[in-house]
Scaffold this active site. Sequence first.
Site, PDB file in Angstrom:
ATOM      1  N   GLU A  43      53.108  34.869  71.082  1.00 28.81           N
ATOM      2  CA  GLU A  43      54.314  35.508  70.921  1.00 28.81           C
ATOM      3  C   GLU A  43      54.642  36.578  72.045  1.00 28.81           C
ATOM      4  O   GLU A  43      55.646  36.615  72.728  1.00 28.81           O
ATOM      5  CB  GLU A  43      54.684  35.967  69.706  1.00 28.81           C
ATOM      6  N   GLN A  48      59.670  36.357  77.866  1.00 31.76           N
ATOM      7  CA  GLN A  48      60.412  36.577  79.025  1.00 31.76           C
ATOM      8  C   GLN A  48      59.526  35.422  80.053  1.00 31.76           C
ATOM      9  O   GLN A  48      59.719  35.898  81.420  1.00 31.76           O
ATOM     10  CB  GLN A  48      60.862  37.903  79.449  1.00 31.76           C
ATOM     11  N   LEU A  86      50.989  37.782  85.274  1.00 30.28           N
ATOM     12  CA  LEU A  86      51.854  37.521  83.929  1.00 30.28           C
ATOM     13  C   LEU A  86      53.136  38.397  83.681  1.00 30.28           C
ATOM     14  O   LEU A  86      54.148  37.878  83.217  1.00 30.28           O
ATOM     15  CB  LEU A  86      51.258  37.564  82.568  1.00 30.28           C
ATOM     16  N   TYR A 126      61.864  40.038  65.885  1.00 24.51           N
ATOM     17  CA  TYR A 126      61.567  38.800  66.185  1.00 24.51           C
ATOM     18  C   TYR A 126      59.799  38.490  66.198  1.00 24.51           C
ATOM     19  O   TYR A 126      59.836  37.689  65.397  1.00 24.51           O
ATOM     20  CB  TYR A 126      62.053  38.280  67.460  1.00 24.51           C
ATOM     21  N   ASP A 144      65.812  34.354  68.668  1.00 23.65           N
ATOM     22  CA  ASP A 144      65.497  34.576  70.195  1.00 23.65           C
ATOM     23  C   ASP A 144      66.605  33.984  70.926  1.00 23.65           C
ATOM     24  O   ASP A 144      67.457  33.586  70.434  1.00 23.65           O
ATOM     25  CB  ASP A 144      64.129  34.103  70.303  1.00 23.65           C
ATOM     26  N   CYS A 214      77.702  19.417  66.246  1.00 22.22           N
ATOM     27  CA  CYS A 214      77.827  20.627  66.957  1.00 22.22           C
ATOM     28  C   CYS A 214      79.500  20.858  67.350  1.00 22.22           C
ATOM     29  O   CYS A 214      79.971  19.894  67.936  1.00 22.22           O
ATOM     30  CB  CYS A 214      77.142  20.342  68.380  1.00 22.22           C
ATOM     31  N   THR A 308      62.824  43.410  86.079  1.00 22.15           N
ATOM     32  CA  THR A 308      63.805  43.358  84.969  1.00 22.15           C
ATOM     33  C   THR A 308      65.233  43.820  85.377  1.00 22.15           C
ATOM     34  O   THR A 308      66.434  43.096  85.435  1.00 22.15           O
ATOM     35  CB  THR A 308      63.491  43.307  83.828  1.00 22.15           C
TER      36      THR A 308
END
Length: 366
Positions: A43, A48, A86, A126, A144, A214, A308
């Site tokens: 997790e 991202q 990473l 989360y 998420d 939907c 970011t």
Amino acid sequence: MPISIPTRKRTQIASRLLSWYYKNKRDLPWRKTSDPYHILLSEFMLQQTKVDTVIPYYHRFLEKFPTPIDLARASQSDVLKAWEGLGYYARARNLHRAMQETFDKFDGKIPDTYDTLATLPGLGPYTTAAVLSIAFNQDYAVLDGNVIRVLCRLFGIREDVTQTQVKKDLWQLAETLLAKGKAAHYNQAVMELGATVCHPRSPECTACPLATLCVARKSGDQEALPVKAPKKTRPHHTMGVAIVWRKNTLLIARRPEKGLLGGLWEFPSERQEPDQTLQDCCLRGLLEKTGVKAQIQNRFRTVKHAFTHFSVTMHAFQCTYQSGRTRPIAYSEVSWVTPETLSNYAFSRANRKLIDYLLAQQPELF
């Protein structure tokens, strides 16, 4: 935005999702275990970051740190080295601190209650819910980006999902839909649907088990949902980078633990100010941050990198040491190292590119 959903429809959604998931789920390594440490690691890494990128890191990390205690006892440098490439390195630092607290307070066992698990560094709502539901099958819903997209399209939610109240309402909706007693598989099913079928662009609606339910598909505006406020323009910075040689050694510096790229090594760098040449920026930053005076020999390479919230263009110069006592004025540590030992240190991706260029240009030094 509160939505009332009949029990029959909730059951229908859960049944379709789980049936689809059992037949179509991807073969992922963290789905072959219920070990809470393995689930927690996955997790953290998946935040991202794409699954295909994470898989080899996940395997290597567990080989190096097979238990929470192994990770807790490791040095931060070793942890960052295992995480190198990473990105989003705060995740690695938080994971390391979380396992240290687990070792100190819980004998190395991952807590299995929400209030306790949520106190660990890096575990927000989360991640806490994901670990408890997937590793312990406790009835906590997750929310998420994938889940938000599925819910907004499924129920035709057209409110800005970046707004606090809307996000709270989505959490409540996710809780309402949760298949009690089957949280581990149900949560993964919703996330899997968002990741593999309900794409942000060009969703594969014909393959979706919820297609006939939907709202967005019926109205034909799937790609318009979820609604998000326009992103702010990302600022750009120009950096001068000093690759300083002293005989056959290079100067590297370790960034402070707090802040962007905390704990990683780099070649000393400085942001360019208005009306300042790149060369002056490079040498000024070197002197102010490490106490070293140097002379620029040549312009080496230019590397672009996006973070970011901003992007950078790094202009690197090869320099030779002139004078000054090397000290970590603006860094946590500085060191003169031989080129062949650079692989022992954790660098950001942008700095690693510069090292690769050095390797290609002067292979005999490595």
